[in-house]
Motif scaffolding. Structure first.
Motif, mmCIF file in Angstrom:
data_model
loop_
_atom_site.group_PDB
_atom_site.id
_atom_site.type_symbol
_atom_site.label_atom_id
_atom_site.label_comp_id
_atom_site.label_asym_id
_atom_site.label_seq_id
_atom_site.Cartn_x
_atom_site.Cartn_y
_atom_site.Cartn_z
ATOM 1 N N GLU A 103 -35.180 -33.513 -13.183
ATOM 2 C CA GLU A 103 -33.875 -33.299 -13.136
ATOM 3 C C GLU A 103 -33.216 -33.951 -11.684
ATOM 4 O O GLU A 103 -33.777 -34.170 -10.586
ATOM 5 N N ILE A 104 -32.005 -34.807 -11.800
ATOM 6 C CA ILE A 104 -31.420 -35.326 -10.740
ATOM 7 C C ILE A 104 -30.479 -34.043 -10.092
ATOM 8 O O ILE A 104 -29.649 -33.663 -10.557
ATOM 9 N N THR A 105 -30.976 -33.952 -9.049
ATOM 10 C CA THR A 105 -30.544 -32.619 -8.175
ATOM 11 C C THR A 105 -29.378 -33.059 -7.304
ATOM 12 O O THR A 105 -28.337 -32.363 -7.045
ATOM 13 N N HIS A 106 -29.422 -34.046 -6.677
ATOM 14 C CA HIS A 106 -28.398 -34.498 -5.710
ATOM 15 C C HIS A 106 -28.104 -36.306 -5.736
ATOM 16 O O HIS A 106 -29.170 -36.760 -5.887
ATOM 17 N N VAL A 107 -26.810 -36.379 -5.755
ATOM 18 C CA VAL A 107 -26.316 -37.840 -5.668
ATOM 19 C C VAL A 107 -25.281 -38.041 -4.876
ATOM 20 O O VAL A 107 -24.162 -37.138 -4.803
ATOM 21 N N LYS A 108 -25.461 -38.924 -3.924
ATOM 22 C CA LYS A 108 -24.396 -39.501 -3.037
ATOM 23 C C LYS A 108 -24.376 -40.954 -3.376
ATOM 24 O O LYS A 108 -25.248 -41.729 -3.069
ATOM 25 N N GLU A 109 -23.405 -41.270 -4.359
ATOM 26 C CA GLU A 109 -23.277 -42.800 -4.649
ATOM 27 C C GLU A 109 -23.374 -43.704 -3.618
ATOM 28 O O GLU A 109 -22.681 -43.861 -2.629
ATOM 29 N N GLY A 110 -24.109 -44.921 -3.742
ATOM 30 C CA GLY A 110 -24.313 -45.814 -2.768
ATOM 31 C C GLY A 110 -25.382 -45.322 -1.808
ATOM 32 O O GLY A 110 -25.537 -46.383 -0.864
ATOM 33 N N GLU A 111 -25.737 -44.121 -1.526
ATOM 34 C CA GLU A 111 -26.521 -43.921 -0.235
ATOM 35 C C GLU A 111 -27.933 -43.034 -0.792
ATOM 36 O O GLU A 111 -28.742 -43.375 -0.267
#
Length: 153
Positions: free
Chosen positions: A72-80
């Protein structure tokens, strides 16, 4: 309970956006995984990455034994950064953090994997000569492939 950590850092002469576009696309996992692992996405890799995304794979990590792996992708902060966690698969725990930051002449990518093996003491016994070296080999393949694709700083 023994939790292991694998940390890698790699620098590439590309932009943050180029690094993000490549690393956040689940289809590119096959590109940066050793071919002998028979890595195939079964489902969930057909959209741009988002928190809550479930991706199912088949991998053949050892002795030709096919294994289903669900993350599962749990966290995403685009570009970081983004984080994937195993929901079902070969590990008792798998928590993989991917960080990207701009540096002079490119980007620095950092991977931190915290993992725990199943089978208690037996898992700890096989770690130093089977699991640990295999993970290091996989990440070394990834490092070389990314340098082949994007160059070196």
């Amino acid at each position: 309970m023994k939790i292991y950590t694998l940390k890698t850092v790699q620098r590439l002469p590309i932009s943050v956006q180029e690094a993000w576009n490549f690393l956040s696309d689940p289809a590119n996992l096959k590109v940066i995984t050793p071919p002998y692992m028979g890595f195939d996405i079964i489902s969930g890799g057909d959209r741009a990455m988002y928190p809550g995304q479930i991706i199912q794979y088949i991998v053949t990590p050892v002795a030709g034994i096919k294994t289903r792996w669900v993350t599962e992708i749990t966290h995403v902060k685009e570009g970081e950064y983004f984080v994937d966690e195993q929901r079902f698969g070969p590990y008792a725990l798998w928590h993989h953090k991917h960080f990207i930051k701009e540096i002079e002449n490119g980007v620095e990518m950092e991977d931190i994997v915290d993992y725990k093996l199943p089978f208690g003491f037996l898992g700890q016994v096989v770690h130093p000569f089977l699991v640990g070296p295999k993970l290091e080999e996989i990440f070394e393949f990834r490092r070389k492939k990314l340098h082949e694709l994007f160059g070196e700083i």
